[in-house]
Design a protein around this motif. Structure first.
Motif, short mmCIF file in Angstrom:
data_model
loop_
_atom_site.label_atom_id
_atom_site.label_comp_id
_atom_site.label_asym_id
_atom_site.label_seq_id
_atom_site.Cartn_x
_atom_site.Cartn_y
_atom_site.Cartn_z
N UNK A 1 -66.24 -7.38 40.65
CA UNK A 1 -66.02 -8.67 39.99
C UNK A 1 -66.94 -9.72 40.60
N UNK A 2 -66.99 -9.79 41.93
CA UNK A 2 -67.87 -10.74 42.62
C UNK A 2 -69.33 -10.43 42.32
N UNK A 3 -69.70 -9.16 42.33
CA UNK A 3 -71.09 -8.78 42.06
C UNK A 3 -71.50 -9.18 40.64
N UNK A 4 -70.61 -8.98 39.68
CA UNK A 4 -70.91 -9.38 38.30
C UNK A 4 -71.00 -10.90 38.17
N UNK A 5 -70.14 -11.62 38.87
CA UNK A 5 -70.23 -13.08 38.84
C UNK A 5 -71.54 -13.56 39.44
N UNK B 1 -70.29 -19.46 29.35
CA UNK B 1 -70.92 -18.29 28.73
C UNK B 1 -71.16 -17.19 29.77
N UNK B 2 -71.63 -17.58 30.96
CA UNK B 2 -71.91 -16.60 32.01
C UNK B 2 -70.62 -15.94 32.51
N UNK C 1 -66.97 -11.23 32.65
CA UNK C 1 -65.65 -10.62 32.48
C UNK C 1 -65.60 -9.65 31.30
N UNK C 2 -66.37 -9.93 30.26
CA UNK C 2 -66.46 -8.96 29.16
C UNK C 2 -67.07 -7.66 29.66
N UNK C 3 -68.09 -7.78 30.49
CA UNK C 3 -68.72 -6.59 31.08
C UNK C 3 -67.71 -5.84 31.95
N UNK D 1 -58.58 -5.00 36.71
CA UNK D 1 -58.81 -6.32 36.13
C UNK D 1 -57.97 -6.52 34.87
N UNK D 2 -57.88 -5.49 34.06
CA UNK D 2 -57.06 -5.59 32.84
C UNK D 2 -55.60 -5.86 33.20
N UNK D 3 -55.10 -5.15 34.20
CA UNK D 3 -53.71 -5.35 34.63
C UNK D 3 -53.51 -6.77 35.17
N UNK D 4 -54.48 -7.28 35.93
CA UNK D 4 -54.38 -8.64 36.46
C UNK D 4 -54.33 -9.67 35.32
#
Length: 180
Positions: free
Chosen positions: A75-79, A112-113, A118-120, A130-133
């Motif tokens: 999650x952090x890496x994608x952000x 947008x970013x 999160x879509x990714x 992430x879905x459960x959260x």
């Protein structure tokens, strides 16, 4: 701005390693999922000032790839991959007039970013955690989290506005004297 080839390459390599290390440390602390990408992106300031925007883009790309490959906290890496290059773009957003339109463009970029990241995470990487959260938080809490993110992003933008002149005025001359 650095001249020659070895100096800028070495500086960007060290800064990319620093950004990746900050991202890796982010996995050790709760809540660092959101702080680590912002801190790691700050290394782009000296890279852009010393080596130019092209080298800063190269540094960001290397750091983002290292983060995506090595960080346990995806999650952090994608952000970071979605938002980490903001210090390079900031001057373009600041040039938009009037100031209100500039802030609206910045917030549109941020939203947008974040939504793309999160879509990714949810639909491409299919993170069940992430879905459960998100299911557990509910829509209202998710919206509140996004609103909080917008506020933090505006504070981050404010900090960047103060940090670049601080680097150029105080830190850059000291570093240049040390590394002559």
């Amino acid at each position: 701005m650095m001249h020659g080839k070895s100096g800028p390459i070495a500086l960007c390599g060290v800064l990319a390693a620093l950004a990746a290390a900050l991202m890796l440390l982010g996995g050790l602390f709760p809540g660092a999922t959101y702080c680590a990408p912002l801190l790691a992106s700050l290394v782009l300031i000296p890279a852009q000032e010393e080596c130019g925007p092209r080298a800063a883009w190269g540094l960001f790309t290397a750091a983002a790839l290292l983060s995506l490959l090595l960080c346990a906290d995806k999650e952090a890496a994608l952000l970071f991959a979605a938002l980490g290059y903001y210090p390079i773009l900031k001057a373009r957003f600041d040039a938009v007039r009037p100031g209100l339109l500039s802030r609206l463009c910045k917030l549109a970029f941020f939203n947008a970013a974040v939504l793309a990241a999160y879509a990714m995470l949810l639909f491409v990487l299919v993170s069940d955690t992430a879905r459960a959260e998100f299911r557990e938080m509910g829509k209202a809490m998710t919206a509140a989290l996004l609103l909080g993110g917008n506020i933090v992003f505006l504070l981050y933008d404010f900090v960047l506005r103060r940090l670049r002149p601080l680097y150029v005025g105080r830190l850059q001359p000291v570093l240049r004297r040390l590394f002559r």
